[in-house]
Design an enzyme around this catalytic site. Structure first.
Site, mmCIF file in Angstrom:
data_model
loop_
_atom_site.group_PDB
_atom_site.id
_atom_site.type_symbol
_atom_site.label_atom_id
_atom_site.label_comp_id
_atom_site.label_asym_id
_atom_site.label_seq_id
_atom_site.Cartn_x
_atom_site.Cartn_y
_atom_site.Cartn_z
ATOM 1 N N ASP A 1 0.804 -1.224 0.000
ATOM 2 C CA ASP A 1 0.000 0.000 0.000
ATOM 3 C C ASP A 1 0.835 1.270 0.000
ATOM 4 O OD1 ASP A 1 -1.281 -1.014 3.223
ATOM 5 O OD2 ASP A 1 0.670 -0.201 2.687
ATOM 6 N N LYS B 1 -4.588 3.046 -3.115
ATOM 7 C CA LYS B 1 -5.730 3.873 -3.534
ATOM 8 C C LYS B 1 -6.267 3.316 -4.833
ATOM 9 C CE LYS B 1 -5.327 7.493 -0.631
ATOM 10 N NZ LYS B 1 -4.071 8.225 -0.545
ATOM 11 N N MET C 1 -0.929 9.213 12.820
ATOM 12 C CA MET C 1 -2.098 9.696 12.074
ATOM 13 C C MET C 1 -2.694 10.932 12.749
ATOM 14 S SD MET C 1 -3.908 6.070 11.170
ATOM 15 C CE MET C 1 -3.544 5.217 12.680
HETATM 16 N N1 SAH Z 1 2.154 0.513 10.843
HETATM 17 C C1 SAH Z 1 2.745 1.806 10.760
HETATM 18 C C2 SAH Z 1 1.788 2.914 11.104
HETATM 19 C C3 SAH Z 1 0.600 2.965 10.184
HETATM 20 S S1 SAH Z 1 -0.473 4.303 10.543
HETATM 21 C C4 SAH Z 1 3.988 1.867 11.647
HETATM 22 O O1 SAH Z 1 4.217 0.952 12.446
HETATM 23 O O2 SAH Z 1 4.766 2.797 11.498
HETATM 24 C C5 SAH Z 1 0.170 5.547 9.488
HETATM 25 C C6 SAH Z 1 0.840 6.615 10.290
HETATM 26 O O3 SAH Z 1 2.160 6.242 10.611
HETATM 27 C C7 SAH Z 1 1.006 7.929 9.567
HETATM 28 O O4 SAH Z 1 -0.177 8.684 9.616
HETATM 29 C C8 SAH Z 1 2.100 8.584 10.367
HETATM 30 O O5 SAH Z 1 1.605 9.093 11.569
HETATM 31 C C9 SAH Z 1 2.959 7.385 10.722
HETATM 32 N N2 SAH Z 1 4.102 7.237 9.803
HETATM 33 C C10 SAH Z 1 4.392 6.171 9.046
HETATM 34 N N3 SAH Z 1 5.545 6.366 8.386
HETATM 35 C C11 SAH Z 1 5.998 7.581 8.746
HETATM 36 C C12 SAH Z 1 7.145 8.339 8.404
HETATM 37 N N4 SAH Z 1 8.066 7.882 7.550
HETATM 38 N N5 SAH Z 1 7.292 9.558 8.967
HETATM 39 C C13 SAH Z 1 6.380 10.031 9.826
HETATM 40 N N6 SAH Z 1 5.281 9.358 10.172
HETATM 41 C C14 SAH Z 1 5.083 8.137 9.645
#
Ligand code: SAH
Length: 517
Positions: free
Chosen positions: A43, A65, A179
């Site tokens: 995704d 998407k 998020m």
């Molecule tokens: N499973 C993922 C999180 C999924 S929810 C994890 O463990 O990281 C998606 C959220 O993760 C985004 O809205 C943001 O808040 C955060 N996120 C993921 N990658 C990021 C990155 N490279 N930099 C900042 N925030 C990130």
């Protein structure tokens, strides 16, 4: 225990985390699955540098998407996993960060369980820890906090947050909100209303672990305003707690020699990695464009006939190579057509060898042939000129190289009256994953790729062909030599040229142009 279903050859699903962006944060297990899985279902949060590692021939399904920008519903994703596994495939479900940290990984497993499809979970490095780390924020520190908490800032359908702010504030730990960009104001206000000291350090961290990561540090009171001023967007996380103040001193990622730089490398897949590895070790983010694959011309009757003639020729004879790939394809093809080296070199006259540069000479040496000529400056025009000077009158010259090789090589040789045969050994083929292509185009258009490297005219053509119609005048093309640069210039790119045609000189040039120090 899962029962193996006997009605169909059951596949299997690996639910794996790809980490927060930096390719180096992929686990060994996930990297290996990217090579071995039959199909990869991925995704939107998968970074382009990780996408570019997917072998071009691999089947992929993008579930980020739908066209029209609607997210693919979770139920549909679950169905896709089931369907693919039921075809007997090994399915890699690749998600950003860790699959169980706000990744809906659990939901995806429920249907698999029901359908009795075997699965494994491969944890990933979660953004909630890695993104602060790359910003110089340790989520725990003995002097400041003894716990950290990961919270979703995603609002419910009615726009409300289901966060127990009173409890959070009492915990006195580091708070990491995922998020959370859209609901930043509500989150900060919620903390203040629950009695948090407004001067508590806080940070918002955008696109962490990538070259374009940004950090805004402030306090709970001022973070929203500062974040707006900086125009912070997604993906980003909010960190609240005293440890945020440490970033001022512990920041490191952007301080590396090539930290904050993003390069696109176009090279034949086969030998791209040494340049990529060296740029990464200097802190750059490197996207290897898998587009440019070399495909041997096979079978190659033209080569076979030419070699037969070549064997019979009297007098001085030259084999000319213009790339390491050319050398390896040449010897592979000798094997394929069962041509014995003793016949080739044992024919009439003596065969000499010319190589365009040191890497090509090294590739030849690997086959026990030490080049008799390597031009002072590594390019096709010079190779032609120096060979014309060095070769005996009436020499026979066989050039084994790519289709559509540089035109500059031939005129000095034909002009000197040699018999010249220019034999196409391989061609370069372009295939880019469509999502990766879109991402690259977007990054190029937004000036988010600092430089694109080209190591031959054919990589320039491959790149432009793969990108399709677009304005390339903003692209900074870092080229291995004059002729490659001329080719890039034809497409309107801005050009920079390495001191000499070697990977060392390419690294040197990139460091000279883009170094932070
Ligand atoms: N499973 C993922 C999180 C999924 S929810 C994890 O463990 O990281 C998606 C959220 O993760 C985004 O809205 C943001 O808040 C955060 N996120 C993921 N990658 C990021 C990155 N490279 N930099 C900042 N925030 C990130």
């Amino acid at each position: 225990m899962l029962k193996q279903n006997t009605e169909y050859k059951t596949g299997k699903v690996w639910l794996a985390g790809a980490g927060p962006g930096d390719e180096g944060l992929l686990t060994l297990k996930t990297a290996e699955l990217m090579e071995t899985a039959d199909v990869i279902v991925y995704d939107a949060l998968i970074s382009p540098e990780i996408l570019s590692r997917i072998p071009t021939e691999k089947e992929t399904i993008y579930v980020g998407k739908h066209s029209g920008n609607h997210p693919v519903p979770q139920e549909e994703i679950n169905q896709i996993l089931v369907q693919e596994a039921k075809k007997g495939k090994s399915v890699l479900r690749l998600k950003g960060g860790d699959p169980f940290v706000f990744g809906r990984g659990g939901e995806e497993l429920e249907l698999l369980l029901k359908e009795e499809i075997p699965f494994e979970v491969v944890p990933g490095i979660t953004s909630s820890v890695a993104v602060p780390a790359y910003a110089g924020i340790p989520v725990t520190h003995r002097d400041y906090t003894s716990s950290f908490h990961v919270i979703t800032g995603h609002a419910r359908k009615d726009g409300k947050l289901s966060i127990d702010f009173d409890s959070l504030v009492k915990l006195n730990g580091t708070l990491v909100f995922l998020m959370s960009v859209a609901s930043m104001e509500k989150i900060l206000q919620g903390l203040l209303d629950a009695g948090m000291d407004p001067e508590t350090p806080a940070a918002v961290l955008e696109r962490g672990t990538t070259a374009k990561q940004r950090r805004v540090t402030a306090t709970v009171r001022t973070l929203k305003e500062k974040s707006d001023q900086a125009g912070i967007g997604t993906p980003a996380i909010i960190v609240v707690g005293k440890v945020c103040a440490l970033a001022e001193e512990l920041h490191w990622a952007e301080d590396r020699i090539l930290g904050g730089r993003r390069f696109l490398l176009t090279r034949p897949r086969q030998n791209i990695s040494s340049l990529a590895g060296r740029l990464r070790s200097l802190g750059a983010q490197v996207i290897e464009m898998p587009a440019i694959r070399t495909e041997p011309v096979s079978p190659n009757p033209i080569l076979e006939k030419a070699l037969e003639r070549f064997q019979e020729r009297e007098g001085e004879k030259w084999l000319v190579f213009t790339s390491p790939v050319g050398v390896s394809v040449f010897f592979e093809q000798l094997v394929e057509m069962k041509m014995d080296l003793r016949n080739l070199f044992g024919g009439a006259g003596r065969i000499k060898a010319a190589a365009i540069g040191s890497a090509t000479a090294a590739a030849l040496a690997g086959h026990g042939i030490f080049a008799d000529l390597v031009p002072q400056t590594y390019n096709a025009g010079n190779l032609g000129k120096e060979l014309a000077e060095k070769a005996a009158a009436g020499s026979h010259i066989l050039i084994a190289r790519a289709e559509q090789g540089s035109e500059e090589l031939l005129p000095p040789l034909t002009g000197a009256g040699f018999t010249v045969e220019d034999i196409p050994l391989y061609r370069t083929v372009c295939e880019v994953n469509p999502l990766l292509k879109d991402q690259i185009r977007e990054m190029l258009e937004n000036g988010e790729i600092d430089g694109v490297t080209f190591t031959s005219g054919s990589t320039v053509r491959g790149f432009t062909q793969a990108m399709g119609e677009m304005d390339l005048s903003n692209v900074s093309a870092v080229c291995i030599g004059e002729q490659t640069a001329r080719e890039a210039e034809k497409y309107g790119m801005r050009i920079e040229i390495a001191r000499e045609a070697s990977m060392d000189a390419m690294v040197e040039k990139l460091a000279e142009l883009y170094s932070n120090v």
